[in-house]
Design a protein around this motif. Structure first.
Motif, mmCIF file in Angstrom:
data_model
loop_
_atom_site.group_PDB
_atom_site.id
_atom_site.type_symbol
_atom_site.label_atom_id
_atom_site.label_comp_id
_atom_site.label_asym_id
_atom_site.label_seq_id
_atom_site.Cartn_x
_atom_site.Cartn_y
_atom_site.Cartn_z
ATOM 1 N N PHE A 103 -20.507 0.436 10.199
ATOM 2 C CA PHE A 103 -20.471 -0.684 10.797
ATOM 3 C C PHE A 103 -18.500 0.198 11.260
ATOM 4 C CE2 PHE A 103 -19.547 0.933 6.665
ATOM 5 C CZ PHE A 103 -17.940 0.526 6.121
ATOM 6 N N ASN A 104 -18.297 -1.536 11.868
ATOM 7 C CA ASN A 104 -17.177 -1.651 12.128
ATOM 8 C C ASN A 104 -16.463 -1.810 11.104
ATOM 9 O OD1 ASN A 104 -14.681 -3.039 13.883
ATOM 10 N ND2 ASN A 104 -15.497 -3.847 15.228
ATOM 11 N N LYS A 105 -15.394 -1.038 11.592
ATOM 12 C CA LYS A 105 -13.782 -1.102 10.118
ATOM 13 C C LYS A 105 -13.049 -1.753 10.333
ATOM 14 C CE LYS A 105 -15.035 3.663 7.544
ATOM 15 N NZ LYS A 105 -16.619 3.665 8.346
ATOM 16 N N SER A 106 -12.605 -2.877 9.340
ATOM 17 C CA SER A 106 -11.762 -3.543 9.694
ATOM 18 C C SER A 106 -10.216 -2.778 9.745
ATOM 19 C CB SER A 106 -11.683 -4.105 8.264
ATOM 20 O OG SER A 106 -9.909 -5.508 8.755
ATOM 21 N N SER A 107 -9.568 -3.053 10.330
ATOM 22 C CA SER A 107 -8.199 -2.560 11.259
ATOM 23 C C SER A 107 -7.207 -3.618 10.931
ATOM 24 C CB SER A 107 -8.585 -1.708 12.285
ATOM 25 O OG SER A 107 -8.957 -2.750 13.441
ATOM 26 N N ARG A 108 -7.110 -4.956 10.766
ATOM 27 C CA ARG A 108 -6.586 -6.009 10.862
ATOM 28 C C ARG A 108 -4.755 -5.311 10.161
ATOM 29 N NH1 ARG A 108 -7.216 -11.305 7.118
ATOM 30 N NH2 ARG A 108 -5.253 -10.294 5.713
ATOM 31 N N GLN A 109 -4.177 -5.101 10.343
ATOM 32 C CA GLN A 109 -2.211 -4.628 10.360
ATOM 33 C C GLN A 109 -2.160 -5.488 9.087
ATOM 34 O OE1 GLN A 109 -0.630 -1.905 11.108
ATOM 35 N NE2 GLN A 109 -2.463 -2.034 12.245
ATOM 36 N N ALA A 110 -1.561 -5.147 8.263
ATOM 37 C CA ALA A 110 -1.031 -4.751 7.058
ATOM 38 C C ALA A 110 -0.241 -6.365 6.678
ATOM 39 C CB ALA A 110 -1.053 -4.413 5.745
ATOM 40 N N LYS A 111 0.118 -7.741 6.208
ATOM 41 C CA LYS A 111 1.317 -8.230 6.597
ATOM 42 C C LYS A 111 3.181 -7.313 5.747
ATOM 43 C CE LYS A 111 -1.113 -12.619 7.468
ATOM 44 N NZ LYS A 111 -1.149 -14.170 6.345
ATOM 45 N N LEU A 112 3.824 -7.313 6.775
ATOM 46 C CA LEU A 112 5.168 -7.145 5.456
ATOM 47 C C LEU A 112 5.110 -7.816 4.565
ATOM 48 C CD1 LEU A 112 7.480 -6.102 8.584
ATOM 49 C CD2 LEU A 112 6.173 -4.654 7.022
ATOM 50 N N PRO A 113 5.326 -7.540 2.965
ATOM 51 C CA PRO A 113 5.681 -8.675 2.059
ATOM 52 C C PRO A 113 6.896 -9.385 1.850
ATOM 53 C CG PRO A 113 6.594 -6.458 1.791
ATOM 54 C CD PRO A 113 5.596 -6.140 3.265
ATOM 55 N N THR A 114 6.310 -10.315 1.779
ATOM 56 C CA THR A 114 7.515 -11.629 1.635
ATOM 57 C C THR A 114 8.388 -11.198 0.452
ATOM 58 O OG1 THR A 114 6.185 -13.137 2.143
ATOM 59 C CG2 THR A 114 8.144 -14.325 1.172
ATOM 60 N N ALA B 132 12.864 -24.711 -5.980
ATOM 61 C CA ALA B 132 14.328 -24.163 -5.442
ATOM 62 C C ALA B 132 14.862 -24.188 -4.031
ATOM 63 C CB ALA B 132 14.598 -22.487 -5.719
ATOM 64 N N GLY B 133 13.626 -24.965 -4.014
ATOM 65 C CA GLY B 133 14.288 -25.239 -2.086
ATOM 66 C C GLY B 133 13.761 -24.340 -1.149
ATOM 67 N N LEU B 134 13.422 -23.512 -1.331
ATOM 68 C CA LEU B 134 12.607 -21.853 -0.750
ATOM 69 C C LEU B 134 11.440 -21.513 0.405
ATOM 70 C CD1 LEU B 134 12.836 -19.073 -4.089
ATOM 71 C CD2 LEU B 134 14.374 -19.689 -2.645
ATOM 72 N N ARG B 135 12.210 -21.996 1.520
ATOM 73 C CA ARG B 135 10.765 -22.027 2.447
ATOM 74 C C ARG B 135 10.331 -20.881 2.742
ATOM 75 N NH1 ARG B 135 13.111 -25.984 5.513
ATOM 76 N NH2 ARG B 135 15.076 -26.872 5.038
ATOM 77 N N LYS B 136 10.921 -20.300 0.926
ATOM 78 C CA LYS B 136 9.447 -18.526 2.035
ATOM 79 C C LYS B 136 7.934 -19.032 1.221
ATOM 80 C CE LYS B 136 13.319 -15.594 2.362
ATOM 81 N NZ LYS B 136 14.544 -13.661 1.857
ATOM 82 N N ASN B 137 6.891 -18.292 1.113
ATOM 83 C CA ASN B 137 5.657 -18.092 0.928
ATOM 84 C C ASN B 137 5.920 -17.861 -0.534
ATOM 85 O OD1 ASN B 137 3.319 -18.716 0.362
ATOM 86 N ND2 ASN B 137 2.100 -17.402 1.348
ATOM 87 N N VAL B 138 6.399 -17.680 -1.718
ATOM 88 C CA VAL B 138 6.821 -17.617 -2.625
ATOM 89 C C VAL B 138 5.158 -17.464 -3.660
ATOM 90 C CG1 VAL B 138 7.728 -17.656 -4.821
ATOM 91 C CG2 VAL B 138 8.816 -17.611 -2.632
#
Length: 322
Positions: free
Chosen positions: A94-105, A260-266
């Motif tokens: 089967f077609n193995k997923s190769s999506r790049q992992a996101k850098l952590p927040t 706290a007004g954090l704009r990152k996806n926490v």
């Protein structure tokens, strides 16, 4: 047998064999997805080719991460081996997923301070443990009273991800709050032990069998107990006090980030990411960070070095020379 009856049977089958609740829920989820993908055909009437088509669909159409595709595969391997009793071969194509992992927040130390100050008092200690010791969400809420070693300033993490045990650091600033939390646990314990219907805290089957009296000992009880008693889902309907619901902690952290007004996806895991990154920024050896996080492969830990190198600690922007 209808689809719902079939999945109910699998659920009961896994419960009687002492599978973890989260594993059961995950496997049932992917089995249901698989059945629906093939227009509700019974898995026994499907072939390995159908399994391959489903896994390829997850990769090419749903663009799932490699880890997600692997979990779906594990669920189907279990289905055909244990339920259908027709094990899949090792040569699935089967077609193995190769999506790049996101850098952590990752939060800055100032952002961590703002976040922890905004977390409500009920969940403040848990949030500080996740950041101060690099704990995963479930490792934090499943902590038992006896898992704290005040003498050596460490926490014992049992049966973490991959069923691994490890010791992690404990910030000395959390010693007194943890001792106060143990006092709260003792109050719950005293009340429960007077309840004739109470049958002690839940223990893994092997431990419960080896130490039948342990479930009624204070040390085995959860450090962050639920405010109410509940029935044990493992089949005997025993009255027990479980740990707090992890979703309430997740909501508390999300709410605190907004306040706290954090704009990152926490998320709760952001605290673990920040723990690892900040250790490396302070010069901690990557192998030590790997051990603290409980990573099997150091390459998993190296993603945090990428976070550092991608910012001001890495390549110097040419704009600075203008």
């Amino acid at each position: 047998m209808s689809q719902s009856q079939f999945l109910t049977y699998i659920n009961e089958f896994m419960i009687t064999r002492r599978y973890a609740k989260r594993t059961i829920e995950t496997y049932i989820y992917w089995m249901k997805k698989y059945i629906l993908f093939h227009n509700k055909q019974h898995p026994s009437s499907l072939s390995e080719r159908d399994v391959e088509c489903f896994l390829t669909y997850l990769s090419t159409q749903n663009n799932v991460a490699p880890g997600t595709q692997a979990i779906a595969l594990n669920a189907l391997v279990f289905l055909y081996k244990e339920i259908i009793q027709a094990p899949l071969t090792l040569s699935l194509d089967f077609n193995k997923s190769s999506r790049q992992a996101k850098l952590p927040t990752v939060l800055t130390p100032e952002e961590v301070t703002a976040l922890l100050n905004a977390v409500t008092a009920q969940y403040s200690l848990l949030a500080k443990l996740m950041y101060g010791s690099g704990l995963r969400l479930m490792e934090a809420v499943r902590m038992r009273i006896q898992d704290i070693d005040f003498d050596y300033l460490c926490l014992l993490v049992w049966r973490g991800k991959g069923n691994k045990n490890r010791r992690v650091t404990l910030a000395k600033e959390l010693v007194e709050p943890l001792k106060q939390q143990q006092v709260i646990c003792k109050r719950f314990y005293d009340i429960d032990m007077k309840n004739k219907d109470y049958q002690g805290v839940w223990l893994p089957h092997a431990l419960a069998k080896k130490y039948p009296a342990a479930s009624r000992e204070l040390g085995w009880h959860y450090l962050f107990p639920s405010s109410r008693l509940s029935r044990d889902h493992h089949g005997n309907n025993a009255i027990r006090r479980h740990h707090i619901d992890e979703t309430s902690l997740q909501k508390a952290v999300k709410s605190a980030a907004k306040q706290a007004g954090l704009r990152k996806n926490v998320s709760c895991h952001t605290l673990r990411h920040s723990f690892a990154t900040h250790l490396l920024q302070r010069g901690c050896d990557i192998r030590t960070v790997q051990e603290q996080l409980g990573h099997v492969d150091v390459r998993t830990t190296q993603i945090y070095t990428h976070v550092i190198q991608a910012g001001a600690n890495g390549v110097r922007s040419p704009l600075s020379d203008l």
